[in-house]
Design a protein around this motif. Structure first.
Motif, PDB file in Angstrom:
ATOM      1  N   GLY A   1       0.793  -1.220   0.000  1.00  0.00           N
ATOM      2  CA  GLY A   1       0.000   0.000   0.000  1.00  0.00           C
ATOM      3  C   GLY A   1       0.824   1.267   0.000  1.00  0.00           C
ATOM      4  N   LEU A   2       2.074   1.172  -0.450  1.00  0.00           N
ATOM      5  CA  LEU A   2       2.973   2.327  -0.453  1.00  0.00           C
ATOM      6  C   LEU A   2       2.356   3.520  -1.173  1.00  0.00           C
ATOM      7  N   ILE A   3       1.750   3.254  -2.310  1.00  0.00           N
ATOM      8  CA  ILE A   3       1.072   4.311  -3.061  1.00  0.00           C
ATOM      9  C   ILE A   3      -0.408   4.238  -2.693  1.00  0.00           C
ATOM     10  N   GLY A   4      -0.713   4.932  -1.594  1.00  0.00           N
ATOM     11  CA  GLY A   4      -2.069   4.979  -1.073  1.00  0.00           C
ATOM     12  C   GLY A   4      -2.570   6.403  -1.012  1.00  0.00           C
ATOM     13  N   GLU A   5      -3.569   6.626  -0.199  1.00  0.00           N
ATOM     14  CA  GLU A   5      -4.223   7.940  -0.141  1.00  0.00           C
ATOM     15  C   GLU A   5      -3.237   9.053   0.186  1.00  0.00           C
ATOM     16  N   GLN A   6      -2.382   8.822   1.198  1.00  0.00           N
ATOM     17  CA  GLN A   6      -1.456   9.872   1.609  1.00  0.00           C
ATOM     18  C   GLN A   6      -0.423  10.158   0.531  1.00  0.00           C
ATOM     19  N   ALA A   7       0.147   9.097  -0.057  1.00  0.00           N
ATOM     20  CA  ALA A   7       1.148   9.297  -1.104  1.00  0.00           C
ATOM     21  C   ALA A   7       0.551   9.981  -2.320  1.00  0.00           C
ATOM     22  N   LEU A   8      -0.648   9.592  -2.716  1.00  0.00           N
ATOM     23  CA  LEU A   8      -1.277  10.176  -3.896  1.00  0.00           C
ATOM     24  C   LEU A   8      -1.624  11.647  -3.663  1.00  0.00           C
ATOM     25  N   ALA A   9      -1.975  11.980  -2.426  1.00  0.00           N
ATOM     26  CA  ALA A   9      -2.271  13.375  -2.110  1.00  0.00           C
ATOM     27  C   ALA A   9      -1.035  14.260  -2.219  1.00  0.00           C
ATOM     28  N   ALA A  10       0.148  13.639  -2.090  1.00  0.00           N
ATOM     29  CA  ALA A  10       1.401  14.395  -2.180  1.00  0.00           C
ATOM     30  C   ALA A  10       1.863  14.601  -3.612  1.00  0.00           C
ATOM     31  N   CYS A  11       1.240  13.938  -4.559  1.00  0.00           N
ATOM     32  CA  CYS A  11       1.673  13.997  -5.955  1.00  0.00           C
ATOM     33  C   CYS A  11       1.137  15.240  -6.653  1.00  0.00           C
ATOM     34  N   LYS A  12       1.806  15.601  -7.729  1.00  0.00           N
ATOM     35  CA  LYS A  12       1.277  16.628  -8.621  1.00  0.00           C
ATOM     36  C   LYS A  12      -0.024  16.124  -9.262  1.00  0.00           C
ATOM     37  N   PRO A  13      -0.981  16.992  -9.523  1.00  0.00           N
ATOM     38  CA  PRO A  13      -2.185  16.541 -10.227  1.00  0.00           C
ATOM     39  C   PRO A  13      -1.906  16.126 -11.670  1.00  0.00           C
ATOM     40  N   THR A  14      -0.741  16.518 -12.190  1.00  0.00           N
ATOM     41  CA  THR A  14      -0.356  16.126 -13.548  1.00  0.00           C
ATOM     42  C   THR A  14       0.485  14.852 -13.584  1.00  0.00           C
ATOM     43  N   ALA A  15       0.749  14.248 -12.427  1.00  0.00           N
ATOM     44  CA  ALA A  15       1.624  13.073 -12.362  1.00  0.00           C
ATOM     45  C   ALA A  15       0.901  11.813 -12.811  1.00  0.00           C
ATOM     46  N   VAL A  16       1.680  10.845 -13.269  1.00  0.00           N
ATOM     47  CA  VAL A  16       1.152   9.524 -13.614  1.00  0.00           C
ATOM     48  C   VAL A  16       1.939   8.471 -12.845  1.00  0.00           C
ATOM     49  N   VAL A  17       1.254   7.368 -12.540  1.00  0.00           N
ATOM     50  CA  VAL A  17       1.856   6.259 -11.804  1.00  0.00           C
ATOM     51  C   VAL A  17       1.978   5.058 -12.734  1.00  0.00           C
ATOM     52  N   VAL A  18       3.163   4.437 -12.741  1.00  0.00           N
ATOM     53  CA  VAL A  18       3.409   3.226 -13.528  1.00  0.00           C
ATOM     54  C   VAL A  18       3.857   2.141 -12.569  1.00  0.00           C
ATOM     55  N   ASN A  19       3.197   0.983 -12.616  1.00  0.00           N
ATOM     56  CA  ASN A  19       3.571  -0.122 -11.718  1.00  0.00           C
ATOM     57  C   ASN A  19       3.820  -1.384 -12.522  1.00  0.00           C
ATOM     58  N   THR A  20       5.085  -1.795 -12.578  1.00  0.00           N
ATOM     59  CA  THR A  20       5.452  -3.074 -13.196  1.00  0.00           C
ATOM     60  C   THR A  20       6.125  -3.975 -12.163  1.00  0.00           C
ATOM     61  N   ALA A  21       5.915  -3.688 -10.874  1.00  0.00           N
ATOM     62  CA  ALA A  21       6.594  -4.434  -9.811  1.00  0.00           C
ATOM     63  C   ALA A  21       5.656  -5.449  -9.170  1.00  0.00           C
ATOM     64  N   ARG A  22       4.867  -5.018  -8.178  1.00  0.00           N
ATOM     65  CA  ARG A  22       3.910  -5.870  -7.495  1.00  0.00           C
ATOM     66  C   ARG A  22       2.625  -5.087  -7.267  1.00  0.00           C
TER      67      ARG A  22
END
Length: 333
Positions: A217-238
């Protein structure tokens, strides 16, 4: 030798979604090592179908302390892949059982796939594709798009794959930052930062961390709130690195601009996960395929079999993830 239902076979493939085990057989047969294929889904399945095995070649089935207690002849658990989150490594270590993976079989493929997903998001490829198929022909449909060299590319988890992604990303000219640089010195083009800073400054957040109790859950509510609104997330790990509910909420609220996911939790996705992600116009999904090429497929299968041979012949594995205690019937349970 492949024989379902037989006991005492040195190597058991606990579960596997591959159509063929010919590469494994090509390694094991010349060494005189018999093996059989099972399709275990639970710990109880592994226990009931692996009696007498010295090596478990494993994909998704859980390898728990209970499994290891019930299978005292096991000396090695080797996974098809890099992650070992479905194996109780601590329990294996206490019981004198090696745990190994194949850390280098698909590094290039995963790095290429991560960049492909990032570029598809950054250049609006899927948005344009859907628009044109629906009869549109307007560059505005994917606005706003940014010049890649003006962006910041963040890499979370800077092991071999993270470094390979960073090198590829750097070729497009962005600033490349990385969190969790394990060797203490930023490799290649990576500028080392803390995770909080990476989330705040990155236009792309590419995940390459291992999954454990701390990173779930590393990329959860708190982490996403810290991101730029223009950011994108890519997950090829787990898949477990991302809180999907929080991700969808952030996308719907415009808190982030997009996501590309090759991995989900669970896999295959359940109906709710599939519906929530598949409906979203700013999500790209691929079926845990980042690792795949014909070459990496054969390399993976060949190497797990080689690990089995090494241990069956009395040696250690090439790529262990633990240092087990001495194997003994008296090892503390």
């Amino acid at each position: 030798m492949i024989g379902a239902g037989m006991t005492g076979t040195p190597v058991v493939v606990t579960d596997c979604d591959h159509a063929t085990l010919d590469p494994e057989q090509a390694v094991l047969a010349p060494a005189g090592i018999g093996f059989r294929r099972e399709q275990c889904h639970t710990a109880a399945d592994v226990i009931s179908r692996s009696a007498g095995a010295r090596v478990l070649i494993n994909q998704y089935a859980p390898i728990t302390a209970e499994v290891l207690d019930a299978l005292p002849t096991v000396e090695l658990v080797v996974r098809y892949g890099v992650g070992v989150d479905n194996v109780d490594v601590e329990a294996a270590t206490r019981r004198g059982v090696w745990v190994a993976n194949v850390p280098d079989y698909g590094t290039d493929e995963v790095a290429d796939h991560a960049l492909a997903l990032a570029l598809a998001l950054l250049r609006g490829v899927t948005v344009y594709d859907r628009s044109v198929r629906a009869g549109g022909w307007e560059y505005q449909d994917a606005r706003p798009l940014r010049r890649l060299s003006e962006l910041t590319f963040g890499v979370v988890g800077c092991g071999a794959i993270g470094q390979a992604v960073a090198a590829r990303a750097a070729a497009f000219g962005p600033r490349v930052v990385g969190a969790d640089v394990l060797d203490g010195r930023p490799p290649g083009p990576i500028e080392r930062v803390e995770l909080a800073e990476l989330l705040a400054v990155s236009d792309v957040i590419s995940l390459h961390a291992t999954l454990d109790a701390n990173s779930r859950g590393l990329i959860g509510e708190q982490a996403l709130a810290a991101c730029k609104p223009t950011a994108v997330v890519v997950n090829t790990a787990r898949g477990g690195l991302v809180d999907t509910t929080a991700l969808l909420a952030a996308l719907d609220a415009g808190a982030i601009a997009g996501a590309a996911l090759d991995v989900l939790d669970p896999e295959p996705p359940d109906a709710a996960t599939r519906e929530g992600l598949a409906r979203h116009p700013r999500v790209i999904l691929t079926p845990h395929a980042a690792w795949y090429s014909e070459e990496s497929f054969v390399q993976l299968k060949t190497e797990v079999a080689r690990e089995a041979v090494r241990v069956c012949q009395g040696g250690p594995p090439r790529s262990p993830v633990n240092r087990p205690a001495q194997k003994s019937s008296e090892v503390a349970r």
